[in-house]
Design a protein around this motif. Structure first.
Motif, PDB file in Angstrom:
ATOM      1  N   VAL A   1       0.820  -1.191  -0.188  1.00  0.00           N
ATOM      2  CA  VAL A   1      -0.027   0.188   0.000  1.00  0.00           C
ATOM      3  C   VAL A   1       0.941   1.083  -0.045  1.00  0.00           C
ATOM      4  N   MET A   2       1.725   1.331   0.703  1.00  0.00           N
ATOM      5  CA  MET A   2       2.747   2.442   0.754  1.00  0.00           C
ATOM      6  C   MET A   2       3.201   2.576  -0.437  1.00  0.00           C
ATOM      7  N   MET A   3       4.013   1.536  -1.163  1.00  0.00           N
ATOM      8  CA  MET A   3       4.627   1.764  -2.370  1.00  0.00           C
ATOM      9  C   MET A   3       3.352   2.383  -3.425  1.00  0.00           C
ATOM     10  N   LEU A   4       2.434   1.995  -3.577  1.00  0.00           N
ATOM     11  CA  LEU A   4       1.246   2.318  -4.350  1.00  0.00           C
ATOM     12  C   LEU A   4       0.980   3.680  -4.152  1.00  0.00           C
ATOM     13  N   ARG A   5       0.983   4.252  -2.725  1.00  0.00           N
ATOM     14  CA  ARG A   5       0.685   5.752  -2.430  1.00  0.00           C
ATOM     15  C   ARG A   5       1.805   6.547  -3.056  1.00  0.00           C
ATOM     16  N   ARG A   6       2.896   6.230  -2.916  1.00  0.00           N
ATOM     17  CA  ARG A   6       4.166   6.815  -3.698  1.00  0.00           C
ATOM     18  C   ARG A   6       3.878   6.881  -5.036  1.00  0.00           C
ATOM     19  N   ALA A   7       3.599   5.822  -6.025  1.00  0.00           N
ATOM     20  CA  ALA A   7       3.262   5.932  -7.290  1.00  0.00           C
ATOM     21  C   ALA A   7       2.378   7.073  -7.273  1.00  0.00           C
ATOM     22  N   GLU A   8       1.060   6.886  -6.537  1.00  0.00           N
ATOM     23  CA  GLU A   8      -0.103   7.886  -6.809  1.00  0.00           C
ATOM     24  C   GLU A   8       0.492   9.230  -6.728  1.00  0.00           C
ATOM     25  N   CYS A   9       1.183   9.563  -5.649  1.00  0.00           N
ATOM     26  CA  CYS A   9       1.713  10.954  -5.225  1.00  0.00           C
ATOM     27  C   CYS A   9       2.369  11.472  -6.460  1.00  0.00           C
ATOM     28  N   ILE A  10       3.120  10.721  -7.430  1.00  0.00           N
ATOM     29  CA  ILE A  10       3.871  11.102  -8.631  1.00  0.00           C
ATOM     30  C   ILE A  10       3.072  11.448  -9.651  1.00  0.00           C
ATOM     31  N   SER A  11       2.264  10.223  -9.915  1.00  0.00           N
ATOM     32  CA  SER A  11       1.126  10.550 -11.095  1.00  0.00           C
ATOM     33  C   SER A  11       0.093   9.598 -10.737  1.00  0.00           C
ATOM     34  N   PRO A  12      -0.796  10.151 -10.277  1.00  0.00           N
ATOM     35  CA  PRO A  12      -2.331   9.479  -9.865  1.00  0.00           C
ATOM     36  C   PRO A  12      -2.810   8.518 -11.077  1.00  0.00           C
ATOM     37  N   GLU A  13      -2.855   8.992 -12.275  1.00  0.00           N
ATOM     38  CA  GLU A  13      -3.062   8.040 -13.648  1.00  0.00           C
ATOM     39  C   GLU A  13      -2.447   6.978 -13.660  1.00  0.00           C
ATOM     40  N   HIS A  14      -1.265   6.852 -13.091  1.00  0.00           N
ATOM     41  CA  HIS A  14      -0.500   5.638 -13.382  1.00  0.00           C
ATOM     42  C   HIS A  14      -1.270   4.529 -12.387  1.00  0.00           C
ATOM     43  N   VAL A  15      -1.556   4.916 -11.455  1.00  0.00           N
ATOM     44  CA  VAL A  15      -2.270   3.985 -10.331  1.00  0.00           C
ATOM     45  C   VAL A  15      -3.775   3.638 -10.773  1.00  0.00           C
ATOM     46  N   HIS A  16      -4.461   4.929 -10.809  1.00  0.00           N
ATOM     47  CA  HIS A  16      -5.975   5.157 -10.990  1.00  0.00           C
ATOM     48  C   HIS A  16      -6.566   4.337 -12.085  1.00  0.00           C
ATOM     49  N   ARG A  17      -5.652   4.222 -13.119  1.00  0.00           N
ATOM     50  CA  ARG A  17      -6.168   4.004 -14.600  1.00  0.00           C
ATOM     51  C   ARG A  17      -5.172   3.191 -15.254  1.00  0.00           C
ATOM     52  N   HIS A  18      -4.591   2.355 -14.515  1.00  0.00           N
ATOM     53  CA  HIS A  18      -3.732   1.107 -14.880  1.00  0.00           C
ATOM     54  C   HIS A  18      -4.698   0.024 -14.411  1.00  0.00           C
ATOM     55  N   PRO A  19      -5.191  -1.083 -15.330  1.00  0.00           N
ATOM     56  CA  PRO A  19      -6.120  -2.162 -15.077  1.00  0.00           C
ATOM     57  C   PRO A  19      -5.400  -3.053 -14.164  1.00  0.00           C
ATOM     58  N   PHE A  20      -4.087  -3.540 -14.266  1.00  0.00           N
ATOM     59  CA  PHE A  20      -3.518  -4.417 -13.479  1.00  0.00           C
ATOM     60  C   PHE A  20      -3.598  -4.043 -12.065  1.00  0.00           C
ATOM     61  N   THR A  21      -3.054  -2.949 -11.850  1.00  0.00           N
ATOM     62  CA  THR A  21      -2.923  -2.040 -10.735  1.00  0.00           C
ATOM     63  C   THR A  21      -4.287  -1.796  -9.849  1.00  0.00           C
ATOM     64  N   ARG A  22      -5.372  -1.496 -10.819  1.00  0.00           N
ATOM     65  CA  ARG A  22      -6.614  -1.669 -10.167  1.00  0.00           C
ATOM     66  C   ARG A  22      -7.057  -2.820  -9.482  1.00  0.00           C
ATOM     67  N   SER A  23      -6.949  -3.961 -10.365  1.00  0.00           N
ATOM     68  CA  SER A  23      -7.151  -5.247  -9.924  1.00  0.00           C
ATOM     69  C   SER A  23      -6.184  -5.523  -8.625  1.00  0.00           C
ATOM     70  N   THR A  24      -5.051  -5.144  -8.363  1.00  0.00           N
ATOM     71  CA  THR A  24      -4.270  -5.511  -7.280  1.00  0.00           C
ATOM     72  C   THR A  24      -4.807  -4.628  -6.006  1.00  0.00           C
ATOM     73  N   VAL A  25      -5.326  -3.276  -6.310  1.00  0.00           N
ATOM     74  CA  VAL A  25      -5.977  -2.515  -5.276  1.00  0.00           C
ATOM     75  C   VAL A  25      -7.185  -3.342  -4.853  1.00  0.00           C
ATOM     76  N   ALA A  26      -8.097  -3.905  -5.585  1.00  0.00           N
ATOM     77  CA  ALA A  26      -9.241  -4.557  -5.243  1.00  0.00           C
ATOM     78  C   ALA A  26      -8.929  -5.777  -4.391  1.00  0.00           C
ATOM     79  N   GLU A  27      -7.826  -6.519  -4.921  1.00  0.00           N
ATOM     80  CA  GLU A  27      -7.602  -7.719  -3.986  1.00  0.00           C
ATOM     81  C   GLU A  27      -7.046  -7.175  -2.588  1.00  0.00           C
ATOM     82  N   LEU A  28      -6.162  -6.286  -2.446  1.00  0.00           N
ATOM     83  CA  LEU A  28      -5.786  -5.746  -1.180  1.00  0.00           C
ATOM     84  C   LEU A  28      -6.935  -5.392  -0.225  1.00  0.00           C
TER      85      LEU A  28
END
Length: 392
Positions: free
Chosen positions: A341-368
């Motif tokens: 979660v902390m790693m994903l938050r770091r990515a989101e702080c740099i570029s929200p789109e790279h987390v919010h709109r990346h299908p594999f990452t969205r699937s990972t977030v849903a699993e978490l």
């Protein structure tokens, strides 16, 4: 919480009237694993698995991924996407309706857009692209500065239009249009470097569509001499694309061979950013992480991440990718969910789109989210999921 991809997967399977056992068997996985994918307990985060399931369900891969991403966008992104759609339509019928511009002005504008794309300033890129595309095509149609304009068109459509559309989660058909426009400009110019840039964009488009063999074939046709640092950087970038395609094809020997070749070239070039590729040893390591994730080697990806200094990445957007992929890797390792979660938050702080709109990452977030506790980290995760437009 049911992941959007998993929900769509279940809907297609039920519409087909097929059991878990039948579809799982055709896809080469267990029924229990398919059930966890459908419920969101496991992330649907590999291209090869999506393609296998699509074949089992007798649908295109985009039938699973395309309709499963009701991704909310900022109003500025929606406006820019509409404008770019109309612009690509106008260009496709050879009516760009822009203005003939001096080559120096066009070069400066392309460099500005690519710089913003590298810096993950996605709002700036979206606002600038429509008029830039129209003016580039209008100037090319007027046969003014034609070779230089064609070089700019190839680069602008691949590193600008195609990259921006992929980042904001636009429909695949638009990204493919951009890739084809880059390729057409390169073919008109018929210069090795532009042809290589066009092939890179085409291969990534084919990879996203699940056409792994065609993507590999496209990359295999590229040949040019390694004379300058720019040549080596481009050859290395093509090798990195090949490594990810090979991972999707489950060709481990080719994957590692491509990575070793890229690493060898990166040692010669150092950390660079010609043409906006951000090629260098650090980026090679990030591509190694992405390939490991594609083949399901999450521990390998996490171990590679430990060796990378993300600050050395010359493209800020790739820093976001580094933290995102590190988070995806840790999410599948025992007792590492909080770190993920902390790693994903770091990515989101740099570029929200790279987390919010990346299908594999969205699937990972849903699993978490399905495993999250009611603690500080859980609140952080649910906040991320909420900002990505997911139901929590």
């Amino acid at each position: 919480m049911i992941d959007a991809l998993g929900k769509t997967l279940r809907e297609i399977r039920k519409a087909r009237g097929k059991s878990l056992a039948v579809i799982a068997g055709l896809a080469g996985i267990s029924s229990s694993y398919l059930s966890r994918l459908e419920s969101g307990e496991r992330a649907l985060d590999r291209r090869s698995l999506i393609v296998a399931l699509a074949h089992a369900l007798e649908v295109a891969p985009s039938g699973i991924t395309g309709s499963a991403l009701p991704i909310p966008r900022e109003p500025d992104d929606n406006r820019a996407l509409t404008e770019i759609r109309l612009t690509l339509l106008a260009v496709s019928i050879d009516e760009p309706r822009g203005a003939v511009q001096p080559i120096e002005h066009l070069q400066a504008r392309v460099q500005s857009v690519l710089g913003a794309q590298n810096d993950a300033a996605n709002d700036v890129v979206g606002a600038a692209l429509p008029s830039l595309i129209r003016d580039l095509h209008t100037t090319a149609n007027a046969h003014r500065h034609e070779p230089d304009v064609l070089r700019l068109l190839t680069l602008a459509h691949m590193q600008g239009t195609e990259a921006w559309l992929a980042t904001i989660g636009a429909p695949m058909d638009l990204s493919w249009q951009a890739a084809m426009l880059a390729r057409q400009a390169a073919e008109r110019l018929a210069e090795p470097v532009s042809l290589a840039v066009g092939a890179y964009g085409t291969a990534l488009g084919l990879l996203s569509a699940g056409e792994f063999d065609l993507a590999s074939q496209t990359l295999d046709t590229v040949e040019f001499p390694l004379i300058s640092v720019e040549d080596m950087q481009l050859a290395g970038s093509l090798a990195l694309a090949s490594s990810l395609v090979s991972a999707a094809r489950k060709d481990q020997a080719e994957r590692f061979a491509a990575l070793e070749y890229a690493a060898e070239l990166a040692e010669r070039t150092g950390e660079t950013n010609m043409l906006g590729f951000g090629f260098g040893p650090s980026n090679v390591a990030v591509w190694r992480m992405q390939g490991a994730l594609e083949v399901g080697e999450h521990a390998e990806a996490a171990a590679i991440a430990e060796t990378v200094n993300p600050a050395a990445l010359t493209v800020r957007a790739r820093q976001a990718v580094y933290w995102r992929e590190r988070g995806r890797a840790l999410a599948r390792l025992p007792k590492k969910n909080d770190n993920a979660v902390m790693m994903l938050r770091r990515a989101e702080c740099i570029s929200p789109e790279h987390v919010h709109r990346h299908p594999f990452t969205r699937s990972t977030v849903a699993e978490l989210v399905t495993k999250a506790k009611r603690d500080a980290v859980g609140r952080e995760l649910r906040g991320l999921a909420y900002r990505a437009g997911m139901h929590v």
